[in-house]
Write a protein that holds these residues in place. Structure first.
Motif, PDB file in Angstrom:
ATOM      1  N   SER A   1       0.830  -1.201   0.000  1.00  0.00           N
ATOM      2  CA  SER A   1       0.000   0.000   0.000  1.00  0.00           C
ATOM      3  C   SER A   1       0.868   1.256   0.000  1.00  0.00           C
ATOM      4  O   SER A   1       0.521   2.254  -0.643  1.00  0.00           O
ATOM      5  CB  SER A   1      -0.972  -0.004   1.172  1.00  0.00           C
ATOM      6  N   THR A   2       2.005   1.181   0.669  1.00  0.00           N
ATOM      7  CA  THR A   2       2.876   2.351   0.681  1.00  0.00           C
ATOM      8  C   THR A   2       3.460   2.619  -0.706  1.00  0.00           C
ATOM      9  O   THR A   2       3.481   3.754  -1.174  1.00  0.00           O
ATOM     10  CB  THR A   2       4.017   2.170   1.700  1.00  0.00           C
ATOM     11  N   ILE A   3       3.939   1.564  -1.323  1.00  0.00           N
ATOM     12  CA  ILE A   3       4.463   1.737  -2.683  1.00  0.00           C
ATOM     13  C   ILE A   3       3.404   2.346  -3.590  1.00  0.00           C
ATOM     14  O   ILE A   3       3.640   3.317  -4.303  1.00  0.00           O
ATOM     15  CB  ILE A   3       4.907   0.377  -3.274  1.00  0.00           C
ATOM     16  N   LYS A   4       2.226   1.768  -3.545  1.00  0.00           N
ATOM     17  CA  LYS A   4       1.152   2.275  -4.389  1.00  0.00           C
ATOM     18  C   LYS A   4       0.842   3.737  -4.099  1.00  0.00           C
ATOM     19  O   LYS A   4       0.597   4.529  -5.009  1.00  0.00           O
ATOM     20  CB  LYS A   4      -0.119   1.442  -4.160  1.00  0.00           C
ATOM     21  N   TYR A   5       0.875   4.045  -2.824  1.00  0.00           N
ATOM     22  CA  TYR A   5       0.565   5.425  -2.451  1.00  0.00           C
ATOM     23  C   TYR A   5       1.610   6.379  -3.000  1.00  0.00           C
ATOM     24  O   TYR A   5       1.281   7.443  -3.524  1.00  0.00           O
ATOM     25  CB  TYR A   5       0.480   5.526  -0.931  1.00  0.00           C
ATOM     26  N   PHE A   6       2.865   5.985  -2.910  1.00  0.00           N
ATOM     27  CA  PHE A   6       3.926   6.826  -3.467  1.00  0.00           C
ATOM     28  C   PHE A   6       3.774   6.987  -4.976  1.00  0.00           C
ATOM     29  O   PHE A   6       3.931   8.069  -5.510  1.00  0.00           O
ATOM     30  CB  PHE A   6       5.299   6.229  -3.149  1.00  0.00           C
ATOM     31  N   LEU A   7       3.478   5.891  -5.643  1.00  0.00           N
ATOM     32  CA  LEU A   7       3.293   5.984  -7.086  1.00  0.00           C
ATOM     33  C   LEU A   7       2.112   6.888  -7.422  1.00  0.00           C
ATOM     34  O   LEU A   7       2.151   7.664  -8.373  1.00  0.00           O
ATOM     35  CB  LEU A   7       3.074   4.589  -7.691  1.00  0.00           C
ATOM     36  N   HIS A   8       1.096   6.766  -6.607  1.00  0.00           N
ATOM     37  CA  HIS A   8      -0.066   7.622  -6.790  1.00  0.00           C
ATOM     38  C   HIS A   8       0.321   9.091  -6.643  1.00  0.00           C
ATOM     39  O   HIS A   8      -0.012   9.932  -7.486  1.00  0.00           O
ATOM     40  CB  HIS A   8      -1.129   7.235  -5.756  1.00  0.00           C
ATOM     41  N   LEU A   9       1.083   9.369  -5.575  1.00  0.00           N
ATOM     42  CA  LEU A   9       1.520  10.754  -5.375  1.00  0.00           C
ATOM     43  C   LEU A   9       2.378  11.221  -6.551  1.00  0.00           C
ATOM     44  O   LEU A   9       2.194  12.316  -7.074  1.00  0.00           O
ATOM     45  CB  LEU A   9       2.321  10.870  -4.067  1.00  0.00           C
ATOM     46  N   LYS A  10       3.315  10.371  -6.944  1.00  0.00           N
ATOM     47  CA  LYS A  10       4.202  10.748  -8.048  1.00  0.00           C
ATOM     48  C   LYS A  10       3.408  11.001  -9.326  1.00  0.00           C
ATOM     49  O   LYS A  10       3.692  11.939 -10.076  1.00  0.00           O
ATOM     50  CB  LYS A  10       5.229   9.627  -8.292  1.00  0.00           C
ATOM     51  N   SER A  11       2.422  10.169  -9.543  1.00  0.00           N
ATOM     52  CA  SER A  11       1.667  10.302 -10.789  1.00  0.00           C
ATOM     53  C   SER A  11       0.843  11.583 -10.798  1.00  0.00           C
ATOM     54  O   SER A  11       0.457  12.087 -11.839  1.00  0.00           O
ATOM     55  CB  SER A  11       0.746   9.095 -10.986  1.00  0.00           C
ATOM     56  N   ARG A  12       0.586  12.116  -9.614  1.00  0.00           N
ATOM     57  CA  ARG A  12      -0.165  13.373  -9.550  1.00  0.00           C
ATOM     58  C   ARG A  12       0.751  14.583  -9.443  1.00  0.00           C
ATOM     59  O   ARG A  12       0.288  15.715  -9.343  1.00  0.00           O
ATOM     60  CB  ARG A  12      -1.098  13.357  -8.330  1.00  0.00           C
ATOM     61  N   ASP A  13       2.028  14.317  -9.457  1.00  0.00           N
ATOM     62  CA  ASP A  13       2.985  15.391  -9.220  1.00  0.00           C
ATOM     63  C   ASP A  13       3.401  16.003 -10.554  1.00  0.00           C
ATOM     64  O   ASP A  13       4.369  15.585 -11.175  1.00  0.00           O
ATOM     65  CB  ASP A  13       4.203  14.804  -8.494  1.00  0.00           C
TER      66      ASP A  13
ATOM     67  N   ALA B   1       4.383   7.565   9.413  1.00  0.00           N
ATOM     68  CA  ALA B   1       3.004   8.072   9.396  1.00  0.00           C
ATOM     69  C   ALA B   1       2.384   7.815   8.029  1.00  0.00           C
ATOM     70  O   ALA B   1       1.225   7.388   7.908  1.00  0.00           O
ATOM     71  CB  ALA B   1       2.988   9.564   9.719  1.00  0.00           C
ATOM     72  N   LEU B   2       3.160   8.058   7.014  1.00  0.00           N
ATOM     73  CA  LEU B   2       2.660   7.841   5.668  1.00  0.00           C
ATOM     74  C   LEU B   2       2.335   6.373   5.428  1.00  0.00           C
ATOM     75  O   LEU B   2       1.339   6.027   4.785  1.00  0.00           O
ATOM     76  CB  LEU B   2       3.727   8.311   4.672  1.00  0.00           C
ATOM     77  N   THR B   3       3.190   5.534   5.941  1.00  0.00           N
ATOM     78  CA  THR B   3       2.925   4.102   5.835  1.00  0.00           C
ATOM     79  C   THR B   3       1.617   3.727   6.522  1.00  0.00           C
ATOM     80  O   THR B   3       0.796   2.993   5.974  1.00  0.00           O
ATOM     81  CB  THR B   3       4.087   3.323   6.482  1.00  0.00           C
ATOM     82  N   MET B   4       1.437   4.268   7.701  1.00  0.00           N
ATOM     83  CA  MET B   4       0.188   3.992   8.417  1.00  0.00           C
ATOM     84  C   MET B   4      -1.016   4.483   7.627  1.00  0.00           C
ATOM     85  O   MET B   4      -2.018   3.781   7.467  1.00  0.00           O
ATOM     86  CB  MET B   4       0.229   4.657   9.798  1.00  0.00           C
ATOM     87  N   LEU B   5      -0.914   5.704   7.169  1.00  0.00           N
ATOM     88  CA  LEU B   5      -2.016   6.281   6.415  1.00  0.00           C
ATOM     89  C   LEU B   5      -2.383   5.429   5.208  1.00  0.00           C
ATOM     90  O   LEU B   5      -3.561   5.086   4.982  1.00  0.00           O
ATOM     91  CB  LEU B   5      -1.634   7.687   5.936  1.00  0.00           C
ATOM     92  N   SER B   6      -1.376   5.079   4.419  1.00  0.00           N
ATOM     93  CA  SER B   6      -1.685   4.350   3.188  1.00  0.00           C
ATOM     94  C   SER B   6      -2.276   2.979   3.498  1.00  0.00           C
ATOM     95  O   SER B   6      -3.165   2.507   2.787  1.00  0.00           O
ATOM     96  CB  SER B   6      -0.437   4.238   2.311  1.00  0.00           C
ATOM     97  N   THR B   7      -1.802   2.375   4.600  1.00  0.00           N
ATOM     98  CA  THR B   7      -2.355   1.065   4.945  1.00  0.00           C
ATOM     99  C   THR B   7      -3.822   1.182   5.358  1.00  0.00           C
ATOM    100  O   THR B   7      -4.673   0.397   4.928  1.00  0.00           O
ATOM    101  CB  THR B   7      -1.537   0.420   6.071  1.00  0.00           C
ATOM    102  N   ILE B   8      -4.110   2.157   6.198  1.00  0.00           N
ATOM    103  CA  ILE B   8      -5.509   2.365   6.589  1.00  0.00           C
ATOM    104  C   ILE B   8      -6.378   2.564   5.351  1.00  0.00           C
ATOM    105  O   ILE B   8      -7.421   1.940   5.176  1.00  0.00           O
ATOM    106  CB  ILE B   8      -5.642   3.599   7.515  1.00  0.00           C
TER     107      ILE B   8
END
Lengths: 202, 202, 202, 202
Positions: free
Chosen positions: A165-177, B160-167
């Motif tokens: 989920s963290t990786i995906k979240y980062f990619l998501h952020l990057k893709s919106r950057d 924190a970011l890890t927690m957020l994305s997991t939630i």
DNA sequence: AATGAATGAGGATTCATTCAT
DNA sequence: AATGAATGAATCCTCATTCAT
């Protein structure tokens, strides 16, 4: 030589449509991109698009498959046989970095897919792909626990999910950057440090 | 009395539209739900919807605000003053559990928002809300590091970011779990265990 | 030699287009058959069709003319000089039987023509052909009345029309009879009996 | 009164669409009439048509059903109980005359239906109707042979078919007769005479 | 003799929205 | 507070046809 030119020209239009569609879809989602819009962005008429792609749906699904396929090919480059679990995790992050750099359009597109609201018919065609990455991550952690020095009393399944989920979240952020302000490489470095600290018991 | 009835009836229709729209949007995304569909699901004519809501966009934005507002109110209930950092984290997860149980429609809707492909105009109205939760989580970790016994050499921001994305990922999974097979409570328990193990140094 | 081959090949493709178009038109009518469909059924590209035929309209009109022309040629075989009126009627029916057997595609096509909803431009080109058969039938009845023993107080014009419409109706039925269940020959025999009974006064 | 007006207005547009569609379809066939064309001929926008009719197909099928239903109602008026077979035949012709006079648009439409090249989906919905008239005619001839003085050695089935095809042919001619030059009534009179002569043995 | 690629015009249909009542 | 009827603009897609090769 002429043949090659010919075939090149042929693929050119098709590819233009392909890439512009990828960009537009990743920017605005499936429903909000119209065939007209794609065609205008390429500078061809609508029938030309339909000459190359059966319909909007097919175009989209092929795009997904292409992005996946390119991703898989690139992934292979990063997944050598004799790597330690930590190295494998590191390489997964490096793979995503490379993907982002090499196919900036596709990563946006790819990272959006799961988030788009798609026609049901498309979801059905796409869903089988979902989250092979989760399995890979779990296996790496398992391997690490078995003979890589990873902490044994760690909820394997859950931690893999956290990583995913963290990786995906980062990619998501990057893709919106849009302004290229988000330092994916740096974030991945920090992420790897964090993972090491958590996974490797003292 | 008549007035009250009147006014009650009025709110009833408005609320029916509201809730059906929430359900439909959360099921299919913004673009794939039509005004006609909402009206039919409520059993009113289209002008009735336009009597209560300026347009589709306004309806959607109000929905977002309502979901946020309900969420905030519920959040307050879970955020007592004199809680330890760990308790705070626990309560955040409990809050999401409660939200899911109390407003199943809204959680789906809410969890979809960030993922939907929305018209730009809407995006602009919604984005300011984004991720107050990340700040909250960071502050809790900071507090924990300062006087809660949390590991000091942990990348605060990143964790924190890890927690957020997991939630978020769990809520996403839950919102897509039509058969009620996904045990959110159990997952949150395991998640809290994992966090404790990571955060609390021995 | 090469030339002949060449020219043969040329005619082959042209003929393939011709026959497939006839079949498709007779099955589905003018408007519901697309150029693409014809070409696909033949296995050639669209420009090939346009090489041989100016446009869809021309292709259709030529088809009509060909069917007519083949019909006329066959008709001559059945119309000897020294036949009695009854024999002539019999031979007309035999002619249609033969046409059906020899050009099954064309008879369907031909029987559809009058029924198709055609573009005006085509209608104008085709209408001149219409119903030479009616004249022929009338003349036979006239001849029969004058010196063939046919009943004199029979509405000549009308009976000819009756005969014409019945023949057409049978051909229509036959052309729609996919399972080959309709016994055209038998029906024509019965029809001839009926006509004899009516025409020949005792 | 106001209600009636309201309801009248309501039906007016719908009816305008209905009648214009009937006229256009009967003039040009199903495929060559576009929704735009119908709407323009009525003076309404396309969505208005879709407000009243689900789609083009539904509009057409309803048209067929309406024409059939009006026909059946009119037919009842002409089919008294205590009529002789000859009178019945006469009344069938009178019925068609009346239909032509009362619903000139529908007769054209109706007479074209069987001839149009229709989408398969429509043919399936329409075909069940086919040729109840043939049965009726056969039964009349049978009745006439049993106790109406009709010639016994007449091929009953075949003669009924002859009558049917002739009637259809006349209606077809009439429906194509734009200048009102074709005297259907007169032709029907002559036709009845012919039938009498054939059916009634001396 | 034949083709791959492209086109403009038009097809049916649905959208969010509004009018008069 | 609510409705039936109507609309302009947009949707995806297919048609017959043609250009360069």
């Amino acid at each position: 030589m002429e043949d090659k030119n010919h075939s090149h020209q042929q693929n050119q239009t098709r590819n233009d449509i392909f890439m512009n569609a990828a960009r537009l879809f990743s920017e605005k989602g499936y429903n909000r991109v119209s065939i007209r819009e794609i065609c205008e962005s390429v500078g061809v008429g609508k029938p030309t698009l339909y000459y190359y792609f059966k319909d909007k749906e097919t175009l989209f699904v092929q795009l997904v498959q292409e992005a996946k396929s390119l991703g898989r090919a690139l992934f292979e480059e990063f997944m050598g046989k004799d790597l330690s679990p930590i190295e494998k995790l590191e390489n997964i992050l490096r793979f995503f970095q490379a993907y982002v750099e090499r196919y900036p359009v596709f990563i946006r597109f790819f990272s959006q897919i799961s988030l788009m609201s798609l026609p049901e018919s498309i979801e059905l065609q796409i869903s089988p792909f979902k989250d092979e990455l989760l399995d890979t991550l779990q296996e790496i952690v398992k391997e690490g626990q078995e003979h890589g020095g990873f902490s044994h009393d760690l909820d394997r399944e859950l931690f893999a999910l956290t990583m995913l989920s963290t990786i995906k979240y980062f990619l998501h952020l990057k893709s919106r950057d849009s302004g290229n302000e988000f330092d994916l490489a740096g974030m991945f470095d920090r992420l790897l440090d964090l993972w090491k600290k958590i996974l490797l018991e003292t």
